[in-house]
Scaffold this active site. Sequence first.
Site, PDB file in Angstrom:
ATOM      1  N   TYR A 142       1.289   9.097  -6.002  1.00 27.54           N
ATOM      2  CA  TYR A 142       2.280   9.552  -5.023  1.00 27.54           C
ATOM      3  C   TYR A 142       3.130   8.360  -4.603  1.00 27.54           C
ATOM      4  O   TYR A 142       2.599   7.276  -4.330  1.00 27.54           O
ATOM      5  CB  TYR A 142       1.570  10.136  -3.796  1.00 27.54           C
ATOM      6  CG  TYR A 142       2.500  10.605  -2.698  1.00 27.54           C
ATOM      7  CD1 TYR A 142       3.344  11.698  -2.886  1.00 27.54           C
ATOM      8  CD2 TYR A 142       2.525   9.959  -1.462  1.00 27.54           C
ATOM      9  CE1 TYR A 142       4.188  12.132  -1.870  1.00 27.54           C
ATOM     10  CE2 TYR A 142       3.364  10.401  -0.437  1.00 27.54           C
ATOM     11  CZ  TYR A 142       4.190  11.485  -0.646  1.00 27.54           C
ATOM     12  OH  TYR A 142       5.018  11.919   0.360  1.00 27.54           O
ATOM     13  N   ASP A 235       3.352   0.012  -6.272  1.00 30.47           N
ATOM     14  CA  ASP A 235       3.507   0.705  -4.992  1.00 30.47           C
ATOM     15  C   ASP A 235       2.240   0.435  -4.187  1.00 30.47           C
ATOM     16  O   ASP A 235       1.201   1.049  -4.406  1.00 30.47           O
ATOM     17  CB  ASP A 235       3.718   2.206  -5.210  1.00 30.47           C
ATOM     18  CG  ASP A 235       3.916   2.950  -3.891  1.00 30.47           C
ATOM     19  OD1 ASP A 235       3.735   2.329  -2.823  1.00 30.47           O
ATOM     20  OD2 ASP A 235       4.253   4.148  -3.939  1.00 30.47           O
ATOM     21  N   LYS A 263       2.964   1.692   5.722  1.00 32.45           N
ATOM     22  CA  LYS A 263       1.697   1.884   6.445  1.00 32.45           C
ATOM     23  C   LYS A 263       1.279   0.629   7.247  1.00 32.45           C
ATOM     24  O   LYS A 263       1.840   0.381   8.291  1.00 32.45           O
ATOM     25  CB  LYS A 263       0.621   2.406   5.498  1.00 32.45           C
ATOM     26  CG  LYS A 263       1.070   3.782   4.917  1.00 32.45           C
ATOM     27  CD  LYS A 263       0.028   4.581   4.205  1.00 32.45           C
ATOM     28  CE  LYS A 263       0.530   5.988   3.931  1.00 32.45           C
ATOM     29  NZ  LYS A 263       0.933   6.277   2.578  1.00 32.45           N
TER      30      LYS A 263
HETATM   31  C1  PLP Z   1       2.228   6.938   2.021  1.00 36.16           C
HETATM   32  C2  PLP Z   1       2.737   6.515   0.694  1.00 36.16           C
HETATM   33  C3  PLP Z   1       4.101   6.513   0.375  1.00 36.16           C
HETATM   34  C4  PLP Z   1       5.142   7.105   1.290  1.00 36.16           C
HETATM   35  O1  PLP Z   1       5.239   6.409   2.495  1.00 36.16           O
HETATM   36  P1  PLP Z   1       5.913   7.175   3.748  1.00 36.16           P
HETATM   37  O2  PLP Z   1       5.910   6.126   4.812  1.00 36.16           O
HETATM   38  O3  PLP Z   1       5.022   8.342   4.036  1.00 36.16           O
HETATM   39  O4  PLP Z   1       7.270   7.575   3.332  1.00 36.16           O
HETATM   40  C5  PLP Z   1       4.501   5.987  -0.832  1.00 36.16           C
HETATM   41  N1  PLP Z   1       3.612   5.473  -1.693  1.00 36.16           N
HETATM   42  C6  PLP Z   1       2.288   5.466  -1.433  1.00 36.16           C
HETATM   43  C7  PLP Z   1       1.358   4.853  -2.412  1.00 36.16           C
HETATM   44  C8  PLP Z   1       1.811   5.998  -0.243  1.00 36.16           C
HETATM   45  O5  PLP Z   1       0.504   6.014  -0.008  1.00 36.16           O
END
Ligand code: PLP
Length: 423
Positions: A142, A235, A263
């Site tokens: 994701y 990511d 985060k």
């Molecule tokens: C949470 C998450 C996102 C998206 O971040 P948001 O602040 O919710 O837009 C993208 N990549 C990863 C791996 C994530 O866990």
Amino acid sequence: MTTSGDLYARSLAVTPGGVHSPVRAFGRVGGTPVFVRAARGSRLEDVDGRRYVDFCMAFGPLILGHAHPRVLAAVKAAAEGGWSFGTAESRSLELAELITGRLPWVERLRFVNSGTEAVMSALRLARAATGRTLVLKFEGCYHGHVDSMLIRAGSGLAGVADSAGVTAGVAADTLVLPLDDTAGLEGFFAARGREIAAAIIEPLPANHGLLPQRQEFLDALAWLCQQYGALLVFDEVITGFRTAFGGMAEVTGIRPDLVTYGKIIGGGFPVGAFGGRRDVMELVAPLGPVYQAGTLSANPVAMAAGLATLGQLVDGTAYLALEDSGRMLDELLQDVPGLRLQRSGSLFWVALDDGHGGGPPIRTPAGLPETAVARFPAFFHALLAAGIYLPPSPFEVGFLSTAHTDDDLRSLATAIREKVPDT
Ligand SMILES: *Cc1c(COP(=O)(O)O)cnc(C)c1O
């Protein structure tokens, strides 16, 4: 007294599904979302007066627990001085220096407001830097809700192939490969490697359960990107400052060309960042031709929360304590029939399967048994009734924080041991 049920009924009248992010609607577990009144340390209290030990922790940002005193003090102090300037200020400089000074692969960075924005900007930049169009992602990873990444993702989309509203043109520019398949990767690059602008991956996928990847697979990806002139984007929105201060780039020793954070970097406030190689990052406006901007970017209150949070993590001792907690959880949950615990540091995933926690790790979305999804709602609600708040989806991972005590872990393990047989 106003209950969660009352508030949910009102919410349904004003926002789709009553929530502002889909997993919060409890669609995967049924029932009424918990409306929180307040939270501190490892605990949540809902508007009905019930208390829970929280293992969701806002889906990751709160590695120090809720309302950590130092973060709270920093946020209050920052807010006293005004909370948005639309011009340069020093907290974002300090946070950027803290990160670039410690993580050699982040030669330059830019702050944004979410993980999604970080990914969106990093991919635009990768396309500009390479002059190529296609982006490679991996099934079950994701990367936020940017159109081009809503293709066989995880998180709230787990099990859903796609999102409506994404054009065929955008979808065609994203190619998806399975995780944990080095031979497939090599074959793909041999055929199309020169068309790929970037390969983006969660180096420790944590949005479709926790799917630890073999070092060999990640090494192969890094090597192929280099051979074929594609940029490697890690990511690290979940794993950054979580699996180590330097996230999975530090743990694997792999140096990504670009990296995205979110985060933890904002300590629970809306912050994301993308960064990486200086030559690539200097293509970003105003230095270069890649446009990227944000009215509220590097918001001083959010920067203060990020600084206070990373300040508690930078010496590394928090990670040793978190690993100790994780090991304790492993021991407490050994040999529970019908349950498999996959854990990496302070990330854990309770998969309800037919085994006894043994066997090789699940590394791809296909490895998740159907029973894990079918049994989860009863399991979740049994734990909730026992005062344990897990993320409300079989596809979401649990989070340990430095605020969790040994007693918190014992409560979790006891509830799981008692409730698993009923589910
Ligand atoms: C949470 C998450 C996102 C998206 O971040 P948001 O602040 O919710 O837009 C993208 N990549 C990863 C791996 C994530 O866990």
